[in-house]
Design a protein around this motif. Structure first.
Motif, PDB file in Angstrom:
ATOM      1  N   ILE A  90       0.832  -1.206   0.000  1.00  0.00           N
ATOM      2  CA  ILE A  90       0.000   0.000   0.000  1.00  0.00           C
ATOM      3  C   ILE A  90       0.867   1.257   0.000  1.00  0.00           C
ATOM      4  O   ILE A  90       0.655   2.182  -0.788  1.00  0.00           O
ATOM      5  N   SER A 128      -7.273   4.849   5.232  1.00  0.00           N
ATOM      6  CA  SER A 128      -6.541   3.601   5.078  1.00  0.00           C
ATOM      7  C   SER A 128      -5.162   3.721   5.694  1.00  0.00           C
ATOM      8  O   SER A 128      -4.858   4.662   6.438  1.00  0.00           O
ATOM      9  N   THR A 129      -4.294   2.774   5.376  1.00  0.00           N
ATOM     10  CA  THR A 129      -2.912   2.789   5.841  1.00  0.00           C
ATOM     11  C   THR A 129      -2.266   4.133   5.518  1.00  0.00           C
ATOM     12  O   THR A 129      -2.379   4.627   4.404  1.00  0.00           O
ATOM     13  N   HIS A 188      -7.524   2.058   9.026  1.00  0.00           N
ATOM     14  CA  HIS A 188      -6.778   0.813   8.911  1.00  0.00           C
ATOM     15  C   HIS A 188      -5.403   1.029   9.527  1.00  0.00           C
ATOM     16  O   HIS A 188      -4.545   1.688   8.931  1.00  0.00           O
ATOM     17  N   HIS A 240     -10.372  -5.832   5.295  1.00  0.00           N
ATOM     18  CA  HIS A 240     -10.046  -4.816   6.292  1.00  0.00           C
ATOM     19  C   HIS A 240     -10.971  -4.929   7.495  1.00  0.00           C
ATOM     20  O   HIS A 240     -12.181  -5.056   7.341  1.00  0.00           O
ATOM     21  N   SER A 279     -13.987  -2.243   9.089  1.00  0.00           N
ATOM     22  CA  SER A 279     -14.366  -1.862   7.734  1.00  0.00           C
ATOM     23  C   SER A 279     -14.936  -0.448   7.718  1.00  0.00           C
ATOM     24  O   SER A 279     -15.853  -0.138   8.476  1.00  0.00           O
ATOM     25  N   GLY A 282      -6.598   5.784  -0.252  1.00  0.00           N
ATOM     26  CA  GLY A 282      -6.012   4.545   0.228  1.00  0.00           C
ATOM     27  C   GLY A 282      -6.248   3.454  -0.799  1.00  0.00           C
ATOM     28  O   GLY A 282      -7.158   3.554  -1.622  1.00  0.00           O
ATOM     29  N   ASP A 314     -12.420  -0.334   0.099  1.00  0.00           N
ATOM     30  CA  ASP A 314     -13.155  -0.187   1.358  1.00  0.00           C
ATOM     31  C   ASP A 314     -13.551   1.277   1.541  1.00  0.00           C
ATOM     32  O   ASP A 314     -12.735   2.174   1.377  1.00  0.00           O
ATOM     33  N   MET A 358      -9.335   4.053  -2.924  1.00  0.00           N
ATOM     34  CA  MET A 358     -10.692   4.059  -2.380  1.00  0.00           C
ATOM     35  C   MET A 358     -11.517   5.217  -2.926  1.00  0.00           C
ATOM     36  O   MET A 358     -12.697   5.047  -3.260  1.00  0.00           O
TER      37      MET A 358
END
Length: 353
Positions: free
Chosen positions: A130, A180-181, A207, A270, A273, A296, A300, A324
């Motif tokens: 990622i 996200s990450t 995440h 994930h 979520s 991300g 998700d 995303m």
């Protein structure tokens, strides 16, 4: 597809050997260089031009913090800090690393046991994949910005809770953010622009690596004027509070609007979520929801943002148009595309009517 090039900077021979073995076992990761400290690391990074840098925090000669500052000032690349010193008791370390430009943090096991590292293998490789897709920008070294937390903006029109509550647009009652990450610094940029008497609850799903969330919540709480916490079961969302989903379950609302946690299906990549939280909030708050989805990898949050849009709520996507957010745009779920620094002003303007 070419493997993601990684440089490992780690002063523990045992940890370095185990990390090399774990990453080398994946065809999607290519360890192109190793170093024992930041000084050696800079030379290896310059020579190999990796997609992602993985570095320890505490090292002799040059530690992970100084390495991060140098890389981000001279040749910006995604940096993942893998260290025992990013746990919940090390808020200051986390703060300084992220302020310096580190993209994310990943905790080591508490021992050097190969079994412990094997348990983190999948999560580590996924995180590297990622981060390799993320765009990072150059940062000048500024001592002041690395030693003092950013101050929330002045409350301006938001002076006093009672007048504020009566002047707020009746349309928006809750804000929900998905990241996200690498998204926690982006969340920090948003919520730290909001005044302490912000009139709405903010519900976040991010995440993050196992073991990092508690420390991140404490760090954000020390950074911002808003209260920041992990949501408790049975709690009702309150104005001026930022809630995070726990690390192992989906955060949702019951039919009374109180927090509940649900198990993550095995098919979900994930947990928690973002989409599960977005959908639940849209069901309860309907058009009174404002949803923000940050960039991300993956999808998700895309369908969850679509649920908010279909309920008549307000939807925002971070600019950059990848992962995303790109998926959400493809579903016609994004009404506003904004740079990260413009999201908080937009929210303030929106709820002020």
């Amino acid at each position: 597809m070419a493997a993601n090039k990684v440089v490992l900077v780690e002063d523990s021979p045992i940890a370095l050997e185990i990390l090399q073995r774990l990453l080398s076992s994946s065809t999607e990761v290519d360890v192109v260089g190793t170093a024992r400290d930041g000084v050696e690391g800079l030379e290896v990074i310059t020579r190999t031009k990796p997609d992602v840098i993985c570095t320890d925090f505490h090292m002799e000669n040059m530690d992970g913090l100084e390495l991060t500052k140098r890389v981000m000032a001279e040749d910006p690349r995604p940096i993942l800090v893998i260290s025992n010193f990013v746990q919940k008791t090390d808020i200051d370390n986390v703060f300084r690393l992220l302020q310096a430009g580190a993209t994310d943090v990943f905790p080591k096991p508490r021992t050097d046991s190969p079994t412990d590292y094997e348990g983190l293998k999948s999560a580590l490789i996924t995180k590297i994949k990622i981060l390799s897709t993320m765009k990072v920008t150059q940062r000048r070294q500024q001592t002041a910005s690395l030693t003092a937390p950013a101050k929330p903006i002045a409350s301006g029109a938001f002076s006093g809770m009672q007048p504020l509550m009566t002047n707020v647009s009746s349309r928006v009652k809750v804000i929900t953010i998905g990241a996200s990450t690498g998204g926690l610094p982006a969340i920090q940029k948003i919520i730290c622009q909001l005044p302490a008497n912000f009139p709405l609850p903010i519900i976040c799903t991010a995440h993050v690596s196992q073991g990092v969330l508690s420390g991140m919540v404490n760090w954000l709480s020390s950074e911002c004027g808003l209260k920041v916490k992990i949501a408790d079961v049975g709690e009702s969302p309150s104005p001026g509070t930022v809630y995070f989903a726990s690390e192992k379950n989906n955060l949702e609302l019951d039919n009374r609007g109180k927090f509940i946690y649900s198990d993550c299906p095995e098919t979900d990549k994930h947990c928690p979520s973002i989409s599960a939280t977005f959908r639940s909030i849209a069901r309860f708050y309907g058009k009174a929801t404002a949803g923000v989805l940050l960039n991300g990898i993956g999808r998700d949050g895309a369908e969850g943002l679509q649920a908010i849009a279909q309920a008549g709520g307000i939807t925002v996507g971070q600019d950059g148009g990848f992962g995303m957010v790109k998926e959400a745009i493809g579903l016609n779920a994004v009404q506003q595309v904004l740079a990260i620094e413009k999201i908080a002003p937009f929210l303030l303007k929106t709820i002020s009517g």
